[in-house]
Design an enzyme around this catalytic site. Structure first.
Site, PDB file in Angstrom:
ATOM      1  N   GLN A  12       0.363   0.343  77.381  1.00  0.00           N
ATOM      2  CA  GLN A  12       0.133   0.397  75.846  1.00  0.00           C
ATOM      3  C   GLN A  12       1.422  -0.222  75.223  1.00  0.00           C
ATOM      4  O   GLN A  12       1.179  -1.157  74.198  1.00  0.00           O
ATOM      5  CB  GLN A  12       0.304   2.045  75.573  1.00  0.00           C
ATOM      6  CG  GLN A  12      -0.175   2.141  74.068  1.00  0.00           C
ATOM      7  CD  GLN A  12       0.456   3.337  73.764  1.00  0.00           C
ATOM      8  OE1 GLN A  12       1.132   4.244  73.873  1.00  0.00           O
ATOM      9  NE2 GLN A  12      -0.227   3.734  72.298  1.00  0.00           N
ATOM     10  N   ILE A  35       1.245  -4.462  88.019  1.00  0.00           N
ATOM     11  CA  ILE A  35       0.600  -4.059  89.346  1.00  0.00           C
ATOM     12  C   ILE A  35      -0.888  -4.672  89.408  1.00  0.00           C
ATOM     13  O   ILE A  35      -1.615  -4.907  90.392  1.00  0.00           O
ATOM     14  CB  ILE A  35       0.465  -2.664  89.592  1.00  0.00           C
ATOM     15  CG1 ILE A  35       0.188  -2.334  90.883  1.00  0.00           C
ATOM     16  CG2 ILE A  35      -0.738  -1.805  88.806  1.00  0.00           C
ATOM     17  CD1 ILE A  35       0.597  -0.894  91.729  1.00  0.00           C
ATOM     18  N   ARG A  36      -1.530  -4.941  88.524  1.00  0.00           N
ATOM     19  CA  ARG A  36      -3.014  -5.603  88.415  1.00  0.00           C
ATOM     20  C   ARG A  36      -2.724  -6.938  87.410  1.00  0.00           C
ATOM     21  O   ARG A  36      -2.069  -6.900  86.510  1.00  0.00           O
ATOM     22  CB  ARG A  36      -4.158  -4.713  87.926  1.00  0.00           C
ATOM     23  CG  ARG A  36      -3.712  -4.167  86.554  1.00  0.00           C
ATOM     24  CD  ARG A  36      -4.845  -3.086  86.248  1.00  0.00           C
ATOM     25  NE  ARG A  36      -4.706  -2.586  84.815  1.00  0.00           N
ATOM     26  CZ  ARG A  36      -3.837  -1.725  84.320  1.00  0.00           C
ATOM     27  NH1 ARG A  36      -2.840  -1.454  85.377  1.00  0.00           N
ATOM     28  NH2 ARG A  36      -3.746  -1.493  83.297  1.00  0.00           N
ATOM     29  N   TYR A 142       6.621  14.788  84.466  1.00  0.00           N
ATOM     30  CA  TYR A 142       7.177  13.764  83.669  1.00  0.00           C
ATOM     31  C   TYR A 142       8.515  13.946  82.956  1.00  0.00           C
ATOM     32  O   TYR A 142       9.508  13.099  82.998  1.00  0.00           O
ATOM     33  CB  TYR A 142       6.093  13.643  82.639  1.00  0.00           C
ATOM     34  CG  TYR A 142       6.591  12.443  81.611  1.00  0.00           C
ATOM     35  CD1 TYR A 142       6.069  11.201  82.040  1.00  0.00           C
ATOM     36  CD2 TYR A 142       6.609  12.507  80.217  1.00  0.00           C
ATOM     37  CE1 TYR A 142       6.350   9.863  80.919  1.00  0.00           C
ATOM     38  CE2 TYR A 142       6.664  11.654  79.303  1.00  0.00           C
ATOM     39  CZ  TYR A 142       6.590  10.214  79.913  1.00  0.00           C
ATOM     40  OH  TYR A 142       6.687   9.375  78.908  1.00  0.00           O
ATOM     41  N   LYS A 146      11.958  11.876  83.290  1.00  0.00           N
ATOM     42  CA  LYS A 146      12.811  11.225  82.114  1.00  0.00           C
ATOM     43  C   LYS A 146      14.191  11.980  82.036  1.00  0.00           C
ATOM     44  O   LYS A 146      15.217  10.806  81.829  1.00  0.00           O
ATOM     45  CB  LYS A 146      12.001  11.753  80.760  1.00  0.00           C
ATOM     46  CG  LYS A 146      10.695  10.938  80.684  1.00  0.00           C
ATOM     47  CD  LYS A 146      10.985   9.478  80.691  1.00  0.00           C
ATOM     48  CE  LYS A 146       9.514   8.777  80.599  1.00  0.00           C
ATOM     49  NZ  LYS A 146       9.681   7.020  80.915  1.00  0.00           N
TER      50      LYS A 146
HETATM   51  N1  SER Z   1       3.427   9.512  74.951  1.00  0.00           N
HETATM   52  C1  SER Z   1       3.939  10.199  76.086  1.00  0.00           C
HETATM   53  C2  SER Z   1       2.918  11.233  76.688  1.00  0.00           C
HETATM   54  O1  SER Z   1       2.401  11.820  75.866  1.00  0.00           O
HETATM   55  C3  SER Z   1       5.168  10.767  75.848  1.00  0.00           C
HETATM   56  O2  SER Z   1       6.252   9.782  76.120  1.00  0.00           O
HETATM   57  O3  SER Z   1       3.048  11.417  77.718  1.00  0.00           O
END
Ligand code: SER
Length: 319
Positions: A12, A35-36, A142, A146
């Site tokens: 994105q 990767i593609r 996630y 981070k």
């Molecule tokens: N836009 C991301 C997510 O929702 C947040 O960094 O995972």
């Protein structure tokens, strides 16, 4: 910064980052990797492109040795909802890819950018006007990635002198390339469904505030941070960024200014709702504004107009 190596170029952010960097620095000075293969018609395919799996350190270094960039923008990552479904894959890709990229930046003396996120905050972080420096104990894979990434970037700066720079992006909203696997994606989907169906079913509950920003402002922020005087950067990895703190009913009302018949109902997804509730409602961006002039242009009203116009144009081209 004039010759740039970008990973995750078909994502994105990557898609629009590649286009903007090529516009500023010249088509041949930006190597896009993913990767593609790009889909037919992708703007990313309009300049140099190579296939790269970021967990393959040898191939990454080979491409860098051949292209001879001075800057690396490492965008390849799994987003929060996918990372929660596949935590081990997320660790291997998000952390393995990052350490490979940082090693390449160290060996080839590259200026380095990678995004962090509001996901680096957690349930015991202050929720309102979240400070730049505060408690970061996220409870998602996630978020763990981070926070670890921010620390790793700091480490490469202090230990090896790599010029690492990063931002904590909020949810990013764009009509060029739809996101996949994020928690903030509702704020993109809602516009596409408004144009296509005139209605939207939200997986995030009403009243759930999260920070957001229009993609143009996000891309400008990356360029501005990378061009900034390094001597003025106190917080380096990573700056709080946001342009608005919004919840679904606010987006609905903004869309209804253009389409009074637009409706929203709710079918809340407990996983993504849980992630959203662990993140701040609104973050303080004063360090980014003060240290390198972060200055987003789009508020909810201006962004809504651009999103609806952009999506309508795309839909008309398809028809
Ligand atoms: N836009 C991301 C997510 O929702 C947040 O960094 O995972």
């Amino acid at each position: 910064m004039k010759r740039i190596f970008i990973t995750g170029a078909l994502g994105q952010i990557g898609t629009e980052l590649v286009a903007k960097c090529r516009e500023i620095y010249g088509n041949d000075n930006v190597l896009a990797t993913d990767i593609r293969e790009p889909e037919a018609g992708s703007i990313v395919a309009e300049g140099p492109f190579e296939i790269l799996d970021v967990t393959d350190a040898d191939k990454m270094e080979q491409l860098i040795a051949d292209f001879k960039p001075d800057t690396m923008m490492h965008m390849a990552a799994l987003l929060s909802a996918t990372a929660e479904q596949k935590p081990l894959l997320a660790w291997n890709l998000n952390m393995g890819g990052l350490v490979n990229a940082l090693e390449a930046a160290r060996k080839y003396d590259l200026q380095f950018f990678t995004p962090s996120s509001i996901g680096a905050f957690g349930p015991n972080t202050p929720k309102k006007n979240t400070p730049q420096v505060t408690i970061q104990r996220p409870n998602t894979m996630y978020g763990v990635n981070k926070v670890s990434g921010e620390l790793l970037c700091d480490y490469y700066f202090t230990k090896f002198g790599v010029d690492t720079r990063s931002v904590r992006f909020p949810g990013l909203i764009s009509y060029i390339k739809e996101p996949g696997g994020g928690t903030t994606d509702y704020a993109v989907d809602i516009y596409f469904q408004a144009v296509r169906e005139g209605k939207y079913t939200s997986y995030i509950d009403r009243g759930t505030y999260m920070d957001m920003m229009f993609m143009d402002d996000a891309i400008d922020a990356i360029i501005k941070l990378m061009e900034a005087d390094g001597g003025k950067l106190i917080n380096r990895n990573a700056y709080n960024l946001s342009a608005m703190s919004i919840e679904p009913e606010m987006v609905k009302a903004a869309i209804q200014e253009h389409d009074p018949n637009f409706t929203v109902d709710y079918d809340v997804d407990p996983v993504r709702q849980g992630i959203a509730e662990s993140w701040p409602d609104s973050i303080d961006t004063s360090c980014a504004r003060g240290e390198w002039g972060f200055d987003p242009k789009y508020d909810l009203t201006a962004m809504t107009k651009r999103m609806l116009e952009g999506i309508r144009e795309k839909e008309n081209q398809k028809a």
